[in-house]
Design a protein around this motif. Structure first.
Motif, PDB file in Angstrom:
ATOM      1  N   VAL A 169       0.837  -1.200   0.000  1.00  0.00           N
ATOM      2  CA  VAL A 169       0.000   0.000   0.000  1.00  0.00           C
ATOM      3  C   VAL A 169       0.874   1.252   0.000  1.00  0.00           C
ATOM      4  CG1 VAL A 169      -1.622   1.357   1.386  1.00  0.00           C
ATOM      5  CG2 VAL A 169      -1.947  -1.102   1.143  1.00  0.00           C
ATOM      6  N   ASP A 170       0.499   2.236  -0.765  1.00  0.00           N
ATOM      7  CA  ASP A 170       1.165   3.542  -0.729  1.00  0.00           C
ATOM      8  C   ASP A 170       0.584   4.307   0.451  1.00  0.00           C
ATOM      9  OD1 ASP A 170       2.316   6.005  -1.056  1.00  0.00           O
ATOM     10  OD2 ASP A 170       1.696   6.266  -3.143  1.00  0.00           O
ATOM     11  N   TRP A 171       1.211   4.153   1.612  1.00  0.00           N
ATOM     12  CA  TRP A 171       0.652   4.691   2.843  1.00  0.00           C
ATOM     13  C   TRP A 171       0.625   6.211   2.866  1.00  0.00           C
ATOM     14  CZ3 TRP A 171      -2.018   2.058   6.349  1.00  0.00           C
ATOM     15  CH2 TRP A 171      -1.940   0.662   6.290  1.00  0.00           C
ATOM     16  N   SER A 172       1.430   6.858   2.064  1.00  0.00           N
ATOM     17  CA  SER A 172       1.398   8.326   2.022  1.00  0.00           C
ATOM     18  C   SER A 172       0.078   8.828   1.450  1.00  0.00           C
ATOM     19  CB  SER A 172       2.562   8.863   1.185  1.00  0.00           C
ATOM     20  OG  SER A 172       2.412   8.510  -0.181  1.00  0.00           O
ATOM     21  N   LYS A 173      -0.649   7.957   0.743  1.00  0.00           N
ATOM     22  CA  LYS A 173      -1.931   8.326   0.140  1.00  0.00           C
ATOM     23  C   LYS A 173      -3.129   7.850   0.954  1.00  0.00           C
ATOM     24  CE  LYS A 173       0.296   9.962  -3.419  1.00  0.00           C
ATOM     25  NZ  LYS A 173       0.423  11.428  -3.605  1.00  0.00           N
ATOM     26  N   ALA A 174      -2.880   7.062   1.994  1.00  0.00           N
ATOM     27  CA  ALA A 174      -3.979   6.538   2.806  1.00  0.00           C
ATOM     28  C   ALA A 174      -4.439   7.591   3.811  1.00  0.00           C
ATOM     29  CB  ALA A 174      -3.535   5.275   3.534  1.00  0.00           C
ATOM     30  N   THR A 175      -5.720   7.910   3.801  1.00  0.00           N
ATOM     31  CA  THR A 175      -6.245   8.966   4.669  1.00  0.00           C
ATOM     32  C   THR A 175      -7.028   8.433   5.859  1.00  0.00           C
ATOM     33  OG1 THR A 175      -8.276   9.171   3.356  1.00  0.00           O
ATOM     34  CG2 THR A 175      -6.392  10.555   2.720  1.00  0.00           C
ATOM     35  N   ALA A 176      -7.592   7.220   5.731  1.00  0.00           N
ATOM     36  CA  ALA A 176      -8.408   6.677   6.824  1.00  0.00           C
ATOM     37  C   ALA A 176      -8.554   5.171   6.650  1.00  0.00           C
ATOM     38  CB  ALA A 176      -9.790   7.324   6.848  1.00  0.00           C
ATOM     39  N   LEU A 177      -8.905   4.503   7.735  1.00  0.00           N
ATOM     40  CA  LEU A 177      -9.239   3.090   7.728  1.00  0.00           C
ATOM     41  C   LEU A 177     -10.711   2.958   8.074  1.00  0.00           C
ATOM     42  CD1 LEU A 177      -8.297   0.080   7.623  1.00  0.00           C
ATOM     43  CD2 LEU A 177      -7.964   0.258  10.103  1.00  0.00           C
ATOM     44  N   ARG A 178     -11.466   2.298   7.222  1.00  0.00           N
ATOM     45  CA  ARG A 178     -12.888   2.104   7.470  1.00  0.00           C
ATOM     46  C   ARG A 178     -13.181   0.626   7.698  1.00  0.00           C
ATOM     47  NH1 ARG A 178     -15.984   5.908   2.961  1.00  0.00           N
ATOM     48  NH2 ARG A 178     -15.432   7.925   3.914  1.00  0.00           N
ATOM     49  N   ILE A 179     -13.969   0.358   8.738  1.00  0.00           N
ATOM     50  CA  ILE A 179     -14.389  -0.997   9.064  1.00  0.00           C
ATOM     51  C   ILE A 179     -15.914  -1.039   8.967  1.00  0.00           C
ATOM     52  CG2 ILE A 179     -14.382  -2.802  10.802  1.00  0.00           C
ATOM     53  CD1 ILE A 179     -11.814  -1.503  11.918  1.00  0.00           C
ATOM     54  N   THR A 210     -14.470   7.327  14.470  1.00  0.00           N
ATOM     55  CA  THR A 210     -15.770   7.968  14.290  1.00  0.00           C
ATOM     56  C   THR A 210     -16.720   6.900  13.765  1.00  0.00           C
ATOM     57  OG1 THR A 210     -14.764  10.109  13.782  1.00  0.00           O
ATOM     58  CG2 THR A 210     -17.052   9.775  13.110  1.00  0.00           C
ATOM     59  N   ILE A 211     -17.811   6.646  14.479  1.00  0.00           N
ATOM     60  CA  ILE A 211     -18.681   5.522  14.144  1.00  0.00           C
ATOM     61  C   ILE A 211     -20.060   6.019  13.721  1.00  0.00           C
ATOM     62  CG2 ILE A 211     -19.686   3.360  14.973  1.00  0.00           C
ATOM     63  CD1 ILE A 211     -17.511   3.203  17.056  1.00  0.00           C
ATOM     64  N   ASN A 212     -20.546   5.487  12.598  1.00  0.00           N
ATOM     65  CA  ASN A 212     -21.929   5.704  12.200  1.00  0.00           C
ATOM     66  C   ASN A 212     -22.586   4.342  11.987  1.00  0.00           C
ATOM     67  OD1 ASN A 212     -21.285   4.798   9.534  1.00  0.00           O
ATOM     68  ND2 ASN A 212     -20.645   6.869   8.971  1.00  0.00           N
ATOM     69  N   ASN A 213     -23.799   4.325  11.469  1.00  0.00           N
ATOM     70  CA  ASN A 213     -24.518   3.056  11.331  1.00  0.00           C
ATOM     71  C   ASN A 213     -23.968   2.162  10.224  1.00  0.00           C
ATOM     72  OD1 ASN A 213     -26.210   3.674  13.431  1.00  0.00           O
ATOM     73  ND2 ASN A 213     -27.948   4.263  12.153  1.00  0.00           N
ATOM     74  N   GLU A 214     -23.081   2.698   9.390  1.00  0.00           N
ATOM     75  CA  GLU A 214     -22.546   1.929   8.268  1.00  0.00           C
ATOM     76  C   GLU A 214     -21.119   1.446   8.528  1.00  0.00           C
ATOM     77  OE1 GLU A 214     -21.859   2.330   3.404  1.00  0.00           O
ATOM     78  OE2 GLU A 214     -22.480   4.067   4.597  1.00  0.00           O
ATOM     79  N   TYR A 215     -20.296   2.293   9.109  1.00  0.00           N
ATOM     80  CA  TYR A 215     -18.895   1.915   9.310  1.00  0.00           C
ATOM     81  C   TYR A 215     -18.276   2.707  10.454  1.00  0.00           C
ATOM     82  CZ  TYR A 215     -18.173   6.128   6.418  1.00  0.00           C
ATOM     83  OH  TYR A 215     -18.208   7.406   5.910  1.00  0.00           O
ATOM     84  N   ALA A 216     -17.137   2.205  10.918  1.00  0.00           N
ATOM     85  CA  ALA A 216     -16.291   2.918  11.879  1.00  0.00           C
ATOM     86  C   ALA A 216     -15.065   3.400  11.129  1.00  0.00           C
ATOM     87  CB  ALA A 216     -15.895   1.999  13.026  1.00  0.00           C
ATOM     88  N   GLU A 217     -14.734   4.673  11.264  1.00  0.00           N
ATOM     89  CA  GLU A 217     -13.623   5.247  10.507  1.00  0.00           C
ATOM     90  C   GLU A 217     -12.527   5.736  11.441  1.00  0.00           C
ATOM     91  OE1 GLU A 217     -14.149   7.455   6.808  1.00  0.00           O
ATOM     92  OE2 GLU A 217     -13.217   9.173   7.805  1.00  0.00           O
ATOM     93  N   LEU A 218     -11.303   5.334  11.131  1.00  0.00           N
ATOM     94  CA  LEU A 218     -10.123   5.752  11.882  1.00  0.00           C
ATOM     95  C   LEU A 218      -9.302   6.699  11.016  1.00  0.00           C
ATOM     96  CD1 LEU A 218      -8.190   5.395  14.353  1.00  0.00           C
ATOM     97  CD2 LEU A 218      -7.125   3.522  13.053  1.00  0.00           C
ATOM     98  N   PRO A 219      -9.313   8.016  11.292  1.00  0.00           N
ATOM     99  CA  PRO A 219      -8.465   8.937  10.540  1.00  0.00           C
ATOM    100  C   PRO A 219      -6.996   8.596  10.789  1.00  0.00           C
ATOM    101  CG  PRO A 219     -10.143  10.113  11.803  1.00  0.00           C
ATOM    102  CD  PRO A 219     -10.131   8.701  12.299  1.00  0.00           C
ATOM    103  N   LEU A 220      -6.187   8.616   9.745  1.00  0.00           N
ATOM    104  CA  LEU A 220      -4.803   8.178   9.866  1.00  0.00           C
ATOM    105  C   LEU A 220      -3.843   9.350  10.038  1.00  0.00           C
ATOM    106  CD1 LEU A 220      -4.647   5.297   7.233  1.00  0.00           C
ATOM    107  CD2 LEU A 220      -5.078   5.167   9.687  1.00  0.00           C
ATOM    108  N   THR A 221      -3.147   9.335  11.141  1.00  0.00           N
ATOM    109  CA  THR A 221      -2.037  10.264  11.367  1.00  0.00           C
ATOM    110  C   THR A 221      -0.759   9.586  10.875  1.00  0.00           C
ATOM    111  OG1 THR A 221      -1.600   9.330  13.555  1.00  0.00           O
ATOM    112  CG2 THR A 221      -3.195  11.154  13.428  1.00  0.00           C
ATOM    113  N   ASP A 222       0.333  10.333  10.822  1.00  0.00           N
ATOM    114  CA  ASP A 222       1.613   9.735  10.420  1.00  0.00           C
ATOM    115  C   ASP A 222       1.995   8.597  11.359  1.00  0.00           C
ATOM    116  OD1 ASP A 222       1.863  11.427   8.269  1.00  0.00           O
ATOM    117  OD2 ASP A 222       3.134  12.881   9.323  1.00  0.00           O
ATOM    118  N   GLU A 223       1.720   8.784  12.645  1.00  0.00           N
ATOM    119  CA  GLU A 223       2.053   7.750  13.628  1.00  0.00           C
ATOM    120  C   GLU A 223       1.243   6.483  13.391  1.00  0.00           C
ATOM    121  OE1 GLU A 223       2.132   7.063  18.491  1.00  0.00           O
ATOM    122  OE2 GLU A 223       1.532   9.008  17.651  1.00  0.00           O
TER     123      GLU A 223
END
Length: 296
Positions: A169-179, A210-223
């Motif tokens: 994965v090109d992690w520099s382009k990844a903005t969030a993880l959605r489950i 951040t969780i809604n009825n469809e997915y949980a989203e994790l905004p990605l920091t550099d860390e």
């Protein structure tokens, strides 16, 4: 009217199964133990028409632990038949079978590219495979699919994923993880566990999502990008809390728009594929990518 309805229903059923194919029928004892018969191997040519979102359906019997502890089940692994015998992208760690039944494994775009290049080996503890079929499955979400399928989230259930699902994965382009899940509520617990302990060491707690009825989203920091990239596997843990258990359906990396060329639509769009120095190379829009979607 009734005649028309029956014809329409028949046509719909044919359309749904247009891509279905049997990859193996017979009886193959699968075992990686000393003296065992090894795995069931399926050639790359058998996956020539495979598409992302399709599922491999395995029918099996006599799944058990070699030590006779049937409560533990029999481990099953999906391996790519390359020189490293890598785990198939999007496959689950600690996946087990019990007794007799069927298992569905849904294909990510990275998995499809690997299967077309190298083929598949089904390996594990001790069970018998009687059939392997490639069938139509589900429509994938937008983004880079790390895993897709159905995982039952109940009391402290852990979805364990091999790193092969997010390798390249090109992690520099990844903005969030959605489950994504079918919980249709927000009052459940989830966390990404880095290591077990008392307490467990976390990569991300529920408060980071951040969780809604469809997915949980994790905004990605550099860390977080570094943590996720360098992890040898992901352990995503769920607890239903006071609500009902539910299915988790997709783990997806949200990418910047310009970096989604090799994502869920990669196989459907026009691309040139060839081998270079033993490696599968994909050229799309003038850019070279490897089989996992990383730019070369």
């Amino acid at each position: 009217m009734k005649k028309f309805s029956l014809i329409a229903l028949f046509a719909a059923l044919v359309a749904v199964n247009v891509h279905a194919a049997d990859l193996f029928t017979g009886s193959k004892h699968v075992s990686w133990n000393e003296g065992g018969e090894g795995g069931l191997q399926i050639a790359a040519t058998d996956f020539a028409n495979a598409q992302p979102g399709q599922k491999i359906v395995i029918t099996y019997t006599d799944a058990k632990e070699m030590d006779g502890n049937e409560n533990r089940g029999s481990v099953i692994e999906f391996k790519v038949m390359n020189e490293h015998s890598d785990h198939l992208a999007g496959s689950r760690e600690a996946l087990r079978l019990w007794d007799n039944g069927t298992l569905e494994h849904f294909l990510t775009p990275s998995a499809v590219d690997s299967l077309k290049a190298y083929g598949l080996e089904i390996i594990g503890n001790d069970f018998i495979v009687t059939k392997v079929a490639l069938e139509d499955g589900k429509e994938l979400k937008d983004g880079f699919t790390v895993w897709t399928g159905f995982f039952w989230a109940d009391s402290w259930s852990t979805l364990e994923l091999y790193y092969n699902g997010y390798a390249g994965v090109d992690w520099s382009k990844a903005t969030a993880l959605r489950i994504y899940s079918e919980a249709n509520r927000t009052d459940y617990l989830l966390q990404i566990v880095k290591a077990w302990g008392e307490p467990a060491v976390l990569t991300a707690s529920k408060d980071a999502f951040t969780i809604n009825n469809e997915y949980a989203e994790l905004p990605l920091t550099d860390e977080l990008r570094t943590e996720l990239k360098e992890s040898s596997h992901w352990m995503i843990q769920f607890n239903k809390e006071s609500g009902n258990p539910f299915n988790v359906t997709d783990v997806v990396l949200v990418m910047e728009e310009e970096s989604t060329a090799i994502s869920n639509t990669a196989v459907e769009s026009k691309a040139v594929k060839f081998f270079e120095n033993g490696q599968l190379v994909i050229i799309k829009n003038g850019v070279k990518y490897n089989a996992l979607g990383a730019k070369l």
